[in-house]
Design a protein around this motif. Structure first.
Motif, PDB file in Angstrom:
ATOM      1  N   PHE A 145      71.482 -23.143  87.119  1.00  0.00           N
ATOM      2  CA  PHE A 145      71.472 -21.816  87.789  1.00  0.00           C
ATOM      3  C   PHE A 145      70.146 -21.214  87.754  1.00  0.00           C
ATOM      4  O   PHE A 145      69.703 -21.186  86.363  1.00  0.00           O
ATOM      5  CB  PHE A 145      72.784 -21.098  86.947  1.00  0.00           C
ATOM      6  N   ALA A 146      69.685 -20.614  88.609  1.00  0.00           N
ATOM      7  CA  ALA A 146      68.447 -19.689  88.417  1.00  0.00           C
ATOM      8  C   ALA A 146      68.419 -18.922  89.769  1.00  0.00           C
ATOM      9  O   ALA A 146      69.299 -18.898  90.771  1.00  0.00           O
ATOM     10  CB  ALA A 146      67.112 -20.967  88.827  1.00  0.00           C
ATOM     11  N   CYS A 147      67.195 -18.076  90.029  1.00  0.00           N
ATOM     12  CA  CYS A 147      67.122 -17.082  90.936  1.00  0.00           C
ATOM     13  C   CYS A 147      66.876 -17.707  92.198  1.00  0.00           C
ATOM     14  O   CYS A 147      66.587 -18.922  92.350  1.00  0.00           O
ATOM     15  CB  CYS A 147      66.176 -16.099  90.586  1.00  0.00           C
ATOM     16  N   ARG A 148      67.206 -16.902  93.155  1.00  0.00           N
ATOM     17  CA  ARG A 148      67.073 -17.543  94.494  1.00  0.00           C
ATOM     18  C   ARG A 148      65.532 -18.049  94.846  1.00  0.00           C
ATOM     19  O   ARG A 148      65.301 -19.078  95.617  1.00  0.00           O
ATOM     20  CB  ARG A 148      67.356 -16.269  95.810  1.00  0.00           C
ATOM     21  N   LYS A 149      64.518 -17.390  94.263  1.00  0.00           N
ATOM     22  CA  LYS A 149      63.212 -17.828  94.274  1.00  0.00           C
ATOM     23  C   LYS A 149      62.782 -19.194  93.843  1.00  0.00           C
ATOM     24  O   LYS A 149      62.124 -20.079  94.389  1.00  0.00           O
ATOM     25  CB  LYS A 149      62.144 -16.716  93.922  1.00  0.00           C
ATOM     26  N   CYS A 150      63.187 -19.228  92.521  1.00  0.00           N
ATOM     27  CA  CYS A 150      62.966 -20.660  91.792  1.00  0.00           C
ATOM     28  C   CYS A 150      63.855 -21.662  92.404  1.00  0.00           C
ATOM     29  O   CYS A 150      63.468 -22.845  92.608  1.00  0.00           O
ATOM     30  CB  CYS A 150      63.583 -20.366  90.333  1.00  0.00           C
ATOM     31  N   GLN A 151      65.031 -21.232  93.001  1.00  0.00           N
ATOM     32  CA  GLN A 151      65.807 -22.438  93.889  1.00  0.00           C
ATOM     33  C   GLN A 151      65.509 -22.652  95.199  1.00  0.00           C
ATOM     34  O   GLN A 151      65.889 -23.513  95.949  1.00  0.00           O
ATOM     35  CB  GLN A 151      67.374 -21.861  93.641  1.00  0.00           C
ATOM     36  N   ARG A 152      64.542 -21.832  95.951  1.00  0.00           N
ATOM     37  CA  ARG A 152      63.981 -22.135  97.059  1.00  0.00           C
ATOM     38  C   ARG A 152      65.280 -21.976  97.791  1.00  0.00           C
ATOM     39  O   ARG A 152      65.567 -22.732  98.827  1.00  0.00           O
ATOM     40  CB  ARG A 152      63.113 -23.252  97.244  1.00  0.00           C
ATOM     41  N   ILE A 153      65.692 -20.681  97.941  1.00  0.00           N
ATOM     42  CA  ILE A 153      66.781 -20.379  98.826  1.00  0.00           C
ATOM     43  C   ILE A 153      66.630 -19.444  99.710  1.00  0.00           C
ATOM     44  O   ILE A 153      66.187 -18.515  99.387  1.00  0.00           O
ATOM     45  CB  ILE A 153      68.164 -20.293  98.088  1.00  0.00           C
ATOM     46  N   ALA A 154      67.020 -19.508 100.874  1.00  0.00           N
ATOM     47  CA  ALA A 154      66.929 -18.508 102.141  1.00  0.00           C
ATOM     48  C   ALA A 154      68.243 -17.822 102.443  1.00  0.00           C
ATOM     49  O   ALA A 154      69.253 -18.709 102.261  1.00  0.00           O
ATOM     50  CB  ALA A 154      66.077 -19.066 103.203  1.00  0.00           C
ATOM     51  N   TYR A 155      68.156 -16.755 102.979  1.00  0.00           N
ATOM     52  CA  TYR A 155      69.404 -16.186 103.478  1.00  0.00           C
ATOM     53  C   TYR A 155      69.300 -16.585 104.993  1.00  0.00           C
ATOM     54  O   TYR A 155      68.261 -16.945 105.817  1.00  0.00           O
ATOM     55  CB  TYR A 155      69.308 -14.521 103.661  1.00  0.00           C
TER      56      TYR A 155
END
Length: 199
Positions: free
Chosen positions: A121-131
């Protein structure tokens, strides 16, 4: 325990995936349930299309949350249990009390939501996740912003909302609609000119 810890790739995620497709935990929801006011142990799950797609167990305290879940090893297909400790950070509110945040285990920045990808589990930026909304162009994002604001004031000024805030939202909606109308007018003019040239 369920299959909430499905594996999403080894090591650092290499490309963006959509936030809507990744299991997540939201500190705001857990804080409203007072899970950080005392030691608590609870289960948390996700649904996809009305069917449970996974779950985790959580052991919370005023200053941390232990996320306990299972992941499938890429090489031998065996499940193993993982426990990840996430710190809880508090910031003071203007009118008393405090606001809870997760501290991202990777970058150590405050965040409200952690996403499960690549074993952790990590933040959106560290996980390279986009909306999903980020995949559209500027016009799509403008229209999405307008729809979001309109939902906030669909029934007039909500109870508890300051008049200044309400008027600011109304003004922003009007500005966005004017920009969208100008864009469509320009496109129609360009299309008309193109049709005239083709004759």
């Amino acid at each position: 325990m369920g299959s909430g810890g499905n594996r999403y790739g080894a090591g650092r995620p290499a490309h963006n995936v959509k936030a809507e497709s990744v299991p997540r935990v939201d500190v705001r929801i857990w804080a409203r349930s007072a899970y950080f006011d005392r030691a608590s142990y609870f289960a948390w799950g996700w649904n996809r299309g009305g069917v449970q797609s996974g779950n985790i167990n959580v052991q919370s305290s005023p200053d941390s949350a232990a996320l306990i879940y299972r992941i499938k090893d890429l090489y031998n297909e065996e499940w193993r249990e993982v426990q990840q400790i996430v710190a809880i950070v508090r910031t003071a509110c203007n009118y008393g009390g405090n606001r809870k945040w997760f501290q991202c285990p990777i970058c150590h920045q405050r965040c409200e939501v952690l996403y499960l990808r690549a074993y952790r589990f990590a933040c959106r930026k560290c996980q390279r996740i986009a909306y999903t909304s980020q995949s559209g162009g500027p016009l799509d994002r403008l229209m999405g912003r307008s729809h979001k604001l309109k939902r906030r004031i669909a029934d007039g000024r909500p109870e508890g909302m300051r008049w200044a805030t309400y008027e600011r939202i109304c003004a922003e909606v009007n500005t966005i609609e004017e920009l969208v109308n100008r864009h469509f007018a320009a496109r129609c003019a360009a299309l008309s000119a193109l049709l005239m040239c083709a004759k």
